[in-house]
Write an enzyme that holds these catalytic residues in place. Structure first.
Site, PDB file in Angstrom:
ATOM      1  N   TYR A 147     -55.927  42.621  26.596  1.00  0.00           N
ATOM      2  CA  TYR A 147     -56.679  41.411  26.236  1.00  0.00           C
ATOM      3  C   TYR A 147     -57.545  40.967  27.418  1.00  0.00           C
ATOM      4  CZ  TYR A 147     -57.615  36.716  24.432  1.00  0.00           C
ATOM      5  OH  TYR A 147     -58.237  35.573  23.975  1.00  0.00           O
TER       6      TYR A 147
HETATM    7  P1  NAD Z   1     -57.445  33.179  15.241  1.00  0.00           P
HETATM    8  O1  NAD Z   1     -56.420  34.252  15.161  1.00  0.00           O
HETATM    9  O2  NAD Z   1     -57.117  31.841  14.696  1.00  0.00           O
HETATM   10  O3  NAD Z   1     -58.810  33.682  14.596  1.00  0.00           O
HETATM   11  C1  NAD Z   1     -59.281  34.984  14.769  1.00  0.00           C
HETATM   12  C2  NAD Z   1     -59.928  35.428  13.478  1.00  0.00           C
HETATM   13  O4  NAD Z   1     -60.456  36.753  13.711  1.00  0.00           O
HETATM   14  C3  NAD Z   1     -58.960  35.543  12.288  1.00  0.00           C
HETATM   15  O5  NAD Z   1     -59.502  34.881  11.159  1.00  0.00           O
HETATM   16  C4  NAD Z   1     -58.854  37.043  12.036  1.00  0.00           C
HETATM   17  O6  NAD Z   1     -58.678  37.382  10.656  1.00  0.00           O
HETATM   18  C5  NAD Z   1     -60.195  37.536  12.557  1.00  0.00           C
HETATM   19  N1  NAD Z   1     -60.168  38.942  12.953  1.00  0.00           N
HETATM   20  C6  NAD Z   1     -59.260  39.567  13.727  1.00  0.00           C
HETATM   21  N2  NAD Z   1     -59.551  40.871  13.826  1.00  0.00           N
HETATM   22  C7  NAD Z   1     -60.665  41.078  13.081  1.00  0.00           C
HETATM   23  C8  NAD Z   1     -61.439  42.222  12.775  1.00  0.00           C
HETATM   24  N3  NAD Z   1     -61.118  43.441  13.236  1.00  0.00           N
HETATM   25  N4  NAD Z   1     -62.531  42.072  11.993  1.00  0.00           N
HETATM   26  C9  NAD Z   1     -62.852  40.854  11.496  1.00  0.00           C
HETATM   27  N5  NAD Z   1     -62.141  39.741  11.729  1.00  0.00           N
HETATM   28  C10 NAD Z   1     -61.056  39.850  12.516  1.00  0.00           C
HETATM   29  O7  NAD Z   1     -57.785  33.070  16.805  1.00  0.00           O
HETATM   30  P2  NAD Z   1     -58.599  31.941  17.641  1.00  0.00           P
HETATM   31  O8  NAD Z   1     -57.642  31.300  18.543  1.00  0.00           O
HETATM   32  O9  NAD Z   1     -59.456  31.130  16.769  1.00  0.00           O
HETATM   33  O10 NAD Z   1     -59.500  32.884  18.553  1.00  0.00           O
HETATM   34  C11 NAD Z   1     -60.902  32.932  18.410  1.00  0.00           C
HETATM   35  C12 NAD Z   1     -61.508  33.548  19.655  1.00  0.00           C
HETATM   36  O11 NAD Z   1     -61.209  32.721  20.793  1.00  0.00           O
HETATM   37  C13 NAD Z   1     -60.971  34.934  20.005  1.00  0.00           C
HETATM   38  O12 NAD Z   1     -62.041  35.699  20.509  1.00  0.00           O
HETATM   39  C14 NAD Z   1     -59.960  34.652  21.073  1.00  0.00           C
HETATM   40  O13 NAD Z   1     -59.734  35.773  21.901  1.00  0.00           O
HETATM   41  C15 NAD Z   1     -60.665  33.525  21.811  1.00  0.00           C
HETATM   42  N6  NAD Z   1     -59.794  32.710  22.617  1.00  0.00           N
HETATM   43  C16 NAD Z   1     -58.748  32.046  22.031  1.00  0.00           C
HETATM   44  C17 NAD Z   1     -57.917  31.281  22.825  1.00  0.00           C
HETATM   45  C18 NAD Z   1     -56.743  30.570  22.233  1.00  0.00           C
HETATM   46  O14 NAD Z   1     -55.843  30.189  22.994  1.00  0.00           O
HETATM   47  N7  NAD Z   1     -56.722  30.311  20.906  1.00  0.00           N
HETATM   48  C19 NAD Z   1     -58.155  31.178  24.203  1.00  0.00           C
HETATM   49  C20 NAD Z   1     -59.239  31.868  24.757  1.00  0.00           C
HETATM   50  C21 NAD Z   1     -60.043  32.627  23.948  1.00  0.00           C
END
Ligand code: NAD
Length: 248
Positions: free
Chosen positions: A155
């Protein structure tokens, strides 16, 4: 706070827009006037999002599959008449374990979605933006990509790659009217937490000087500003949103 009509006339794509941060971004873009297409692999989640946000378009897409992304870009451009804004939120965490215990197939899965997926979506959207002579791309990286979280090597590496891609593409497009930036959030409580160990979640919280998780609306506020007309002299840049965790 909402800015009425800030995105009216704009056509936006949000990958991973059926959940968490992507959903908050899609919702805010739509509320402020954009026509939004959500690209996600989870049909059930998409349907739930559509019941929350009126006028949402969607494509069921696996971002790690180039042909699937290309078809979604063509489909969206046909329905919406073009693509002006792309926010790449789709990602997975992979398991929480040390680098030496990480299974190569798990490593490849994370890189496929988080790195190749962002590359595919950026690559597919740019020609549509070049046609319009205007565009905004915001890739969602992570503080993990700047600092390297222990027990999240794939990651962390994938998010560092998103930062590098953003910097390259930003410079390639610097004179085109298209800006490319990324954000590096610290932890925000969303469905993605289900993919992590409690120990890892506790570690992430302990690193945040504000002593709390971020909220999806806080991340969406920064991202939508980066998508706006007003943000015009910034490209290839990395925006911190980490409750004080980032020191550079
Ligand atoms: P989440 O799991 O709620 O949402 C991610 C979405 O991506 C889901 O709807 C999932 O179905 C979709 N997804 C996953 N793999 C996929 C694929 N191969 N093709 C199409 N869709 C796909 O996660 P989130 O927390 O909303 O994360 C959103 C972004 O923010 C990500 O890039 C994550 O790495 C980043 N991020 C999140 C956090 C956190 O703590 N939540 C912190 C830093 C960065």
């Amino acid at each position: 706070m909402r800015f009425d009509g800030r995105f009216s006339g704009r056509r936006a794509v949000v990958t991973g827009g059926a959940s968490g941060i992507g959903l908050a971004v899609a919702s805010r873009l739509a509320e402020e006037g954009a026509r939004v297409s959500v690209w996600d692999r989870d049909r059930e989640q998409i349907e739930a999002a559509k019941s929350e946000i009126s006028g949402l378009y969607d494509e069921v897409v696996d971002v790690s599959d180039w042909q699937s992304v290309l078809a979604a870009a063509d489909g969206t451009a046909k329905i919406l008449g073009g693509i002006d804004i792309l926010v790449t939120s789709a990602a997975i965490t992979g398991p929480n374990t040390t680098t030496w215990e990480y299974l190569p197939e798990e490593w490849r899965k994370v890189i496929d979605v988080n790195v190749n997926g962002v590359f595919h979506c950026n690559k597919a959207a740019v020609p549509h933006m070049l046609k319009a002579g205007w565009g905004r791309i915001v890739n969602i990286a992570s503080i993990a990509g700047k600092e390297g979280n222990p027990n999240a090597p794939a990651y962390s590496a994938s998010k560092a790659a998103v930062i590098g891609l953003t910097k390259s593409l930003g410079k390639e497009l610097a004179q085109s009217g298209i800006t490319v930036n990324c954000v590096t959030p610290a932890a925000v409580r969303t469905a993605i937490f289900k993919q992590m160990t409690q120990q890892h979640i506790d570690f992430m919280l302990s690193k945040i000087p504000m002593g709390r998780f971020g909220e999806v609306e806080e991340i969406a506020a920064l991202i939508t500003w980066l998508c706006s007309e007003e943000c015009s002299f910034t490209t290839g840049a990395v925006f911190d949103i980490s409750g004080g965790r980032a020191t550079y």
